[in-house]
Enzyme design. Sequence first.
Site, PDB file in Angstrom:
ATOM      1  N   GLY A  93       0.784  -1.221   0.000  1.00  0.00           N
ATOM      2  CA  GLY A  93       0.000   0.000   0.000  1.00  0.00           C
ATOM      3  C   GLY A  93       0.816   1.271   0.000  1.00  0.00           C
ATOM      4  N   ASP A 132       1.106  -7.024  -5.393  1.00  0.00           N
ATOM      5  CA  ASP A 132       0.236  -6.152  -4.596  1.00  0.00           C
ATOM      6  C   ASP A 132       0.332  -4.735  -5.145  1.00  0.00           C
ATOM      7  OD1 ASP A 132      -1.335  -4.943  -2.717  1.00  0.00           O
ATOM      8  OD2 ASP A 132      -0.058  -5.401  -0.997  1.00  0.00           O
ATOM      9  N   TRP A 133      -0.342  -4.508  -6.259  1.00  0.00           N
ATOM     10  CA  TRP A 133      -0.397  -3.196  -6.907  1.00  0.00           C
ATOM     11  C   TRP A 133      -1.664  -2.500  -6.433  1.00  0.00           C
ATOM     12  CZ3 TRP A 133      -0.297  -2.438 -12.992  1.00  0.00           C
ATOM     13  CH2 TRP A 133      -0.403  -1.069 -13.292  1.00  0.00           C
ATOM     14  N   GLU A 134      -1.496  -1.466  -5.605  1.00  0.00           N
ATOM     15  CA  GLU A 134      -2.652  -0.768  -5.022  1.00  0.00           C
ATOM     16  C   GLU A 134      -2.711   0.677  -5.521  1.00  0.00           C
ATOM     17  OE1 GLU A 134      -3.109  -1.259  -0.765  1.00  0.00           O
ATOM     18  OE2 GLU A 134      -2.110  -3.205  -0.810  1.00  0.00           O
ATOM     19  N   SER A 135      -3.405   0.868  -6.590  1.00  0.00           N
ATOM     20  CA  SER A 135      -4.115  -0.010  -7.496  1.00  0.00           C
ATOM     21  C   SER A 135      -4.032   0.603  -8.887  1.00  0.00           C
ATOM     22  CB  SER A 135      -5.594  -0.134  -7.124  1.00  0.00           C
ATOM     23  OG  SER A 135      -5.776  -0.673  -5.841  1.00  0.00           O
TER      24      SER A 135
END
Length: 373
Positions: A93, A132-135
């Site tokens: 994040g 975990d590419w947010e976003s």
Amino acid sequence: MSTSPARGRAQSPARGVVRGAYYPSWNYASVNPSKIDFSESHFTHLFYAFVNPDPTTFDLVITSNDKPILSDLVSAAHNRSPPVMVLLSIGGGGVGGAVFSNMSGAEGTRSRFIRSTIEVARENDVDGFDLDWESPKDAAEMVNLGLLFEEWRVAIELESTASGRRRLLLTAAVYFSNHFFLPGKSPCRSYPSSSIAKNLDWINAMCYDYHGSWDTSATGEHAALYDATSNVSTSYGLTSWTSSGVPRQKVVMGLPAYGRSWELKDAAEHGIGAPAVGVGPGADGVLKYTEIKGLEGWTEVYDMGTGSAYAYRGTGWVGYDDRRSVAQKVKYAEVKGLGGYFFWAIGQDLNWTLSRQGMALRVFNSRIINYNT
């Protein structure tokens, strides 16, 4: 580099139920990997959080600080019977989306990133990757995300065939819903479900942080299983994923081992949705489960209607998951035929109370992973 699988390790991709947890590297001092309780098979997969690509070359980087921590985690996890798999969680994040946007925007940069991830995985004896590419911020970036998954999967299949080693796992941490619809999440956009269904082993749906310090007008359960007043709930989000074409067994439900707190406007009004005037105890209104259970003199309430818990004292209020709500959610996942569940994060639970709820219910027994075939 060895070209044969390590003895005692899984020879094929994992099948069955995921019982996962993220391992934040910054918790190393308080939760050394040797202290993780594997005794009751609480976990099948651990996600090392986080590693990232170089912002210029897009090569995946394992820093000098990460190296010994990751090594200890892999050793502790793999030296179990059955062994626990370790995946590198890439992003997080706190990482700017520009790096992933730039990397995924062209075939050449995607290829370089993918090649480096495979090299890093083999060098460090890990079992796969979790993006975990947010976003992704718009429809174009979602298209590029789908291309990245497709090319990544092809590359790991080819590498496995060429090397004779088991195939690396490929997963992703994603928004709780397949589509973005909450204020502040504009423009409206959806994940590339067809690519996800075809190319990923599963997704980790982040079913938490529905409410928090960004809205201090009323208390809210930040990980409610159900919400009769809105679509902001775990049940809605998971249904949106399965309705989008992602197979149920590839949808894994996220569970928080922390709560979010508020300062009540009136101590006499302390239910879910009660008027509030600000955040409560904890850093930015966040309390680990260990901290919540250490609160003295607070009244605890389990709310089956939302599948959540809360506690209050005076004008202090915190919403969270307790062992009963976790058990309720795990049962929901079993009934819906989902792929399992994961926790954010190791180091926040108290004596593994939350982590053991899935095993305590003896859920998913017909689909428990067999690592030896």
